[in-house]
Scaffold this active site. Structure first.
Site, PDB file in Angstrom:
ATOM      1  N   CYS A  91       0.840  -1.197   0.000  1.00  0.00           N
ATOM      2  CA  CYS A  91       0.000   0.000   0.000  1.00  0.00           C
ATOM      3  C   CYS A  91       0.880   1.253   0.000  1.00  0.00           C
ATOM      4  CB  CYS A  91      -0.926   0.012   1.220  1.00  0.00           C
ATOM      5  SG  CYS A  91      -2.062   1.432   1.230  1.00  0.00           S
TER       6      CYS A  91
ATOM      7  N   ASP B  53       0.474   3.804   1.733  1.00  0.00           N
ATOM      8  CA  ASP B  53       0.438   4.421   3.068  1.00  0.00           C
ATOM      9  C   ASP B  53       1.848   4.740   3.591  1.00  0.00           C
ATOM     10  OD1 ASP B  53       0.259   4.486   6.103  1.00  0.00           O
ATOM     11  OD2 ASP B  53      -1.849   4.141   5.645  1.00  0.00           O
TER      12      ASP B  53
ATOM     13  N   ARG C  48       2.967   4.741   6.470  1.00  0.00           N
ATOM     14  CA  ARG C  48       3.380   4.032   7.694  1.00  0.00           C
ATOM     15  C   ARG C  48       3.788   2.587   7.446  1.00  0.00           C
ATOM     16  NH1 ARG C  48      -2.324   4.989  10.321  1.00  0.00           N
ATOM     17  NH2 ARG C  48      -2.779   4.352   8.164  1.00  0.00           N
TER      18      ARG C  48
ATOM     19  N   HIS D 141      -2.349  -3.890   5.044  1.00  0.00           N
ATOM     20  CA  HIS D 141      -2.222  -3.520   6.458  1.00  0.00           C
ATOM     21  C   HIS D 141      -3.580  -3.199   7.052  1.00  0.00           C
ATOM     22  CE1 HIS D 141      -2.671   0.949   5.833  1.00  0.00           C
ATOM     23  NE2 HIS D 141      -2.384   0.575   4.609  1.00  0.00           N
TER      24      HIS D 141
ATOM     25  N   CYS E 188      -6.340   0.513   6.921  1.00  0.00           N
ATOM     26  CA  CYS E 188      -6.002   0.996   5.572  1.00  0.00           C
ATOM     27  C   CYS E 188      -7.056   1.991   5.075  1.00  0.00           C
ATOM     28  CB  CYS E 188      -5.898  -0.186   4.605  1.00  0.00           C
ATOM     29  SG  CYS E 188      -5.456   0.315   2.926  1.00  0.00           S
TER      30      CYS E 188
HETATM   31 CO    CO Z   1      -3.420   1.282   3.020  1.00  0.00          CO
END
Ligand code: CO
Length: 202
Positions: A42, A44, A46, A98, A101
């Site tokens: 992803c 993202d 993090r 994750h 999300c």
């Molecule tokens: Co995500």
């Protein structure tokens, strides 16, 4: 000093520390890559794969998009997948999602945004196909997290049905496909699904 000068300062300090441990670290790195993993993760901020797996440069070949989706019409993914399998000869393809999300949440909430809704429509289909199971779960957060798991497992199955991968198996290439999930609240990565080449090579 501009706020982003810090990025370049940190970069120079990092490069210097690697060079002081091994003078030729970067010259050697520039010669080529032989990663064993192709990581589909992803976007993202993090869930940096290199950080969470404590990997080094050269160990992971990476494609990231919103909600780690495998879309058979995504030329960006297809080019990366092709290069990973046929040129780099990776041994493992990992779909790594994750919990918490935002992309999965957008699909769950039915977010209407001209740039996002269509992209996450595959997760919406996963939600519709598993409506009963999801509804039986208490709380939106838990439902979104289960939907993230189901979506990862579906992306693994999609990969296994793609010609690029079936052709590799038919040639006898030992290619594993994994579905993993990262838990932001514990820092732990866990396995949800694995497709073993011995079950696929005829
Ligand atoms: Co995500």
């Amino acid at each position: 000093m501009k706020s982003y000068d810090q990025i370049f300062l940190a970069n120079r300090a990092w490069a210097q520390s690697l060079k002081s441990a091994d003078k030729e670290y970067f010259q050697k790195m520039a010669l080529g890559q032989t990663p064993k993993y192709f990581w589909i993760g992803c976007a993202d901020s993090r869930v940096s794969e290199t950080v969470v797996t404590k990997s080094q440069l050269g160990e992971l070949f990476v494609h990231r998009n919103v909600a780690n989706l495998v879309n058979e019409n995504d030329t960006n993914l297809l080019a990366s997948l092709r290069y990973a399998i046929d040129y780099l000869k990776v041994k493992h393809i990992v779909v790594a999602g994750h919990y918490s999300c935002g992309g999965v949440k957008a699909a769950y909430d039915g977010l209407e945004d001209p740039y996002i809704t269509d992209w996450v429509s595959d997760i919406k289909s996963t939600l519709n196909a598993n409506g009963k199971e999801i509804e039986a779960i208490e709380g939106d957060m838990n439902r979104i997290d289960r939907l993230a798991e189901l979506s990862i497992m579906k992306q693994v199955d999609k990969l296994a049905s793609m010609d690029l991968i079936k052709d590799a198996w038919a040639r006898g290439q030992r290619l594993f496909i994994h579905g993993w999930i990262f838990d932001l609240s514990t820092g732990e990565l866990n396995s949800l699904k694995e497709i073993h080449p011995d079950d696929m090579i005829q």
